[in-house]
Design a protein around this motif. Structure first.
Motif, PDB file in Angstrom:
ATOM      1  N   ALA B  29      49.899 -38.500   4.649  1.00 25.24           N
ATOM      2  CA  ALA B  29      48.905 -37.809   3.824  1.00 25.24           C
ATOM      3  C   ALA B  29      49.588 -37.110   2.647  1.00 25.24           C
ATOM      4  O   ALA B  29      49.034 -37.030   1.558  1.00 25.24           O
ATOM      5  CB  ALA B  29      48.132 -36.792   4.657  1.00 25.24           C
ATOM      6  N   GLY B  32      51.136 -40.500   0.670  1.00 25.07           N
ATOM      7  CA  GLY B  32      50.518 -41.821   0.730  1.00 25.07           C
ATOM      8  C   GLY B  32      49.032 -41.701   0.943  1.00 25.07           C
ATOM      9  O   GLY B  32      48.377 -40.918   0.274  1.00 25.07           O
ATOM     10  N   ASP B  33      48.519 -42.448   1.909  1.00 23.16           N
ATOM     11  CA  ASP B  33      47.074 -42.480   2.080  1.00 23.16           C
ATOM     12  C   ASP B  33      46.639 -42.158   3.500  1.00 23.16           C
ATOM     13  O   ASP B  33      45.561 -42.579   3.923  1.00 23.16           O
ATOM     14  CB  ASP B  33      46.516 -43.820   1.619  1.00 23.16           C
ATOM     15  CG  ASP B  33      47.151 -44.964   2.379  1.00 23.16           C
ATOM     16  OD1 ASP B  33      48.133 -44.716   3.098  1.00 23.16           O
ATOM     17  OD2 ASP B  33      46.666 -46.092   2.253  1.00 23.16           O
ATOM     18  N   ALA B  34      47.474 -41.432   4.237  1.00 28.85           N
ATOM     19  CA  ALA B  34      47.045 -40.821   5.503  1.00 28.85           C
ATOM     20  C   ALA B  34      46.571 -41.821   6.547  1.00 28.85           C
ATOM     21  O   ALA B  34      45.590 -41.589   7.230  1.00 28.85           O
ATOM     22  CB  ALA B  34      45.947 -39.777   5.239  1.00 28.85           C
TER      23      ALA B  34
END
Lengths: 330, 208
Positions: B29, B32-34
């Motif tokens: 998170a 990046g995109d968790a």
């Protein structure tokens, strides 16, 4: 976290059940997670397949239908689809004229679509690819994974889809897709982060008086953080970034896209500023979209995407389309 | 190290990833995109199911099945990358029923080569390569120095962990964290962290 879901583990499957129930023009393969045009494959027509993580609705499933995609492959939330899924979609839409993969430039999407193209090639399907990388917030250099694919994905899907519908061969459809990408640029701004169902908490922290500039569509933080300000000034930051990269001029297709949690009223306020900015630069928004088209779950904010039109591109943009989220002329 | 050893390694990874799922997702998170923890959890749960449904006959077979399952189930970048690592390692082991530490070192080296080829990352780019490459070197060195299998696996796990921690001050040049530019500095790379977890699981199984 307060969301309209049944279970964190079944969000994608439950979404697909809803899409299937709402849109009889589509054929939804819930098990393989593929949204097909009901009449796919169309003999002699180039098939268009796109896909990517879920959470960007209506991208991509909302753009399946006449004049646009033949199939869409949704992955888990913000996670690219898997090779078998993409390959099944690819062979399923091949009408003998080959299949175009429209891929947003993220490491995961690129790897999984590449593997799928190899699998489909083994089955005798000719596959071409258009890589979408329109986001000017990321510098394309040795030091990044390259620009991200964001709003221009919709432009590529619409225009390449229109050309495919007219019976053009795969190489031509791929060429026009690349042309649209080359002529398109995007920039995104967030007022709030988004919350993925699995994480349950916002993907980043943003104070009440702060905005995040240069966001992508996966809830990832942007390049810089700035103080919140008037819409006019925020739009100027976004448009300057686009104009610095590809000077704006002439007839332009413009999308002011909501990130999922933004009131339409605010998007129109943004559009007014975008139109004024274009006029300053001697450009005109001759075609426009305002609304939620490429979202990031419940994020508040917007992105702007521009495409420098040509006569041919405008004609293809205007060609009839009939999908759940984009329809005109038919 | 026999087939049972490698199946147990995969089971140990499954348990470790499950336990660290939220930690990995939090690391992701930040830059990046968790989704790294949830994706690997889903992937290795599928690996455990696949190994139970189709028990492999050889160590190489176990790794190839694990790799193929990850490619089919995970998505994102981590699915193809980890999947390729395990597949390449498994293919290098061939049909051998009993794997020496030297053979394991060669297999992991092949896995690393596969990851590099597919992802294009070098050491210092703030990716899983920053944990895997030092681990492969440490394992090869331990084999060369003639230590026990336990010592070799211990050295590999320690090197991976050091490599993962060493990603904290780096600026990402590959993957989604690279979009952040200098803002990726100060965070541990989630892929390097999960690689360290996988090698720690190998050490745990080797010490039993």
């Amino acid at each position: 976290m307060k969301k309209l879901i049944n279970d964190v583990g079944s969000v994608v499957a439950d979404t697909l059940r809803g899409v299937a129930a709402a849109h009889p023009s589509l054929r939804v393969d819930v098990e393989n997670r593929i949204i097909f045009r009901r009449d796919a494959p169309r003999p002699g027509k180039v098939g268009l397949v796109s896909g990517g993580g879920s959470g960007h609705e209506p991208l991509h499933g909302g753009y399946v239908g006449y004049g646009m995609l033949d199939a869409a492959c949704p992955g888990e939330i913000f996670t690219s689809p898997v090779p078998d899924q993409i390959a099944t979609a690819t062979t399923g839409v091949d009408g003998g004229a080959g299949v175009l993969h429209i891929v947003k430039n993220y490491t995961g999407d690129v790897l999984n679509f590449e593997m799928a193209a190899e699998l489909s090639g083994d089955e005798g399907v000719e596959v071409a690819r258009v890589l979408v990388d329109d986001d000017v917030a990321v510098r394309d250099s040795l030091y990044t994974a390259g620009r991200r694919g964001t709003g221009a994905t919709l432009f590529v899907e619409k225009i390449a889809g229109a050309l495919a519908e007219s019976g053009a061969p795969l190489a031509e459809v791929a060429r026009v897709g690349r042309e649209v990408n080359d002529r398109s640029r995007s920039f995104g701004v967030a007022l709030t982060p988004c919350t993925t169902p699995a994480a349950g908490t916002p993907t980043f922290e943003l104070g009440d008086a702060e905005i995040e500039l240069g966001i992508g569509i996966h809830g990832e933080p942007g390049r810089t953080r700035a103080a919140h300000r008037e819409a006019r000034e925020i739009v100027r930051l976004a448009m300057d970034a686009i104009d610095d990269d590809l000077p704006l001029s002439g007839e332009t297709l413009v999308m002011v896209n909501g990130m999922g949690g933004t009131p339409l009223m605010e998007l129109y306020i943004v559009f007014a500023e975008v139109a004024a900015y274009l006029e300053e630069k001697g450009a005109t928004a001759v075609r426009s979209l305002v609304g939620d088209y490429v979202t990031s779950l419940d994020m508040q904010g917007f992105s702007v995407t521009t495409c420098a039109l040509t006569g041919d591109l405008t004609r293809l943009w205007d060609a009839p389309v009939e999908t759940p989220a984009l329809r005109w002329g038919r | 190290m026999d087939t049972r050893f490698f199946v147990t390694w995969m089971e140990e990874i499954t348990a470790a990833v499950r336990a660290a799922r939220d930690h990995l997702t939090r690391l992701d998170a930040a830059i990046g995109d968790a989704d790294h923890g949830t994706n690997l959890d889903r992937g290795f749960s599928a690996v455990a199911e696949a190994l139970a449904a189709r028990p492999p006959a050889t160590p190489g077979g176990a790794l190839v099945l694990a790799g193929s399952t990850l490619i089919r189930k995970v998505g994102g970048a981590s699915g193809p990358l980890y999947g390729t690592a395990f597949r390449e390692a498994g293919k290098t082991l061939g049909e051998t029923p009993e794997v020496s530490t030297a053979e394991l070192a060669a297999a992991l080296e092949a896995g690393l080569a596969g990851v590099r080829r597919l992802g294009g990352a070098e050491e210092g780019d703030k990716t899983m390569v920053d944990a895997l490459a030092p681990a492969v070197r440490a394992l090869a060195r331990a084999v060369h120095e003639g230590g026990t299998a336990g010592e070799a696996l211990d050295a590999a796990a320690a090197a991976a962990e050091d490599g993962a921690k060493a990603t904290i001050p780096l600026q990402a040049r590959k993957g989604r964290a690279s979009y952040l530019g200098p803002r990726s500095i100060g965070h541990e790379d989630p892929g390097a962290a999960s690689t360290a977890l996988i090698l720690d699981a190998l050490r745990t199984v080797g010490s039993r």
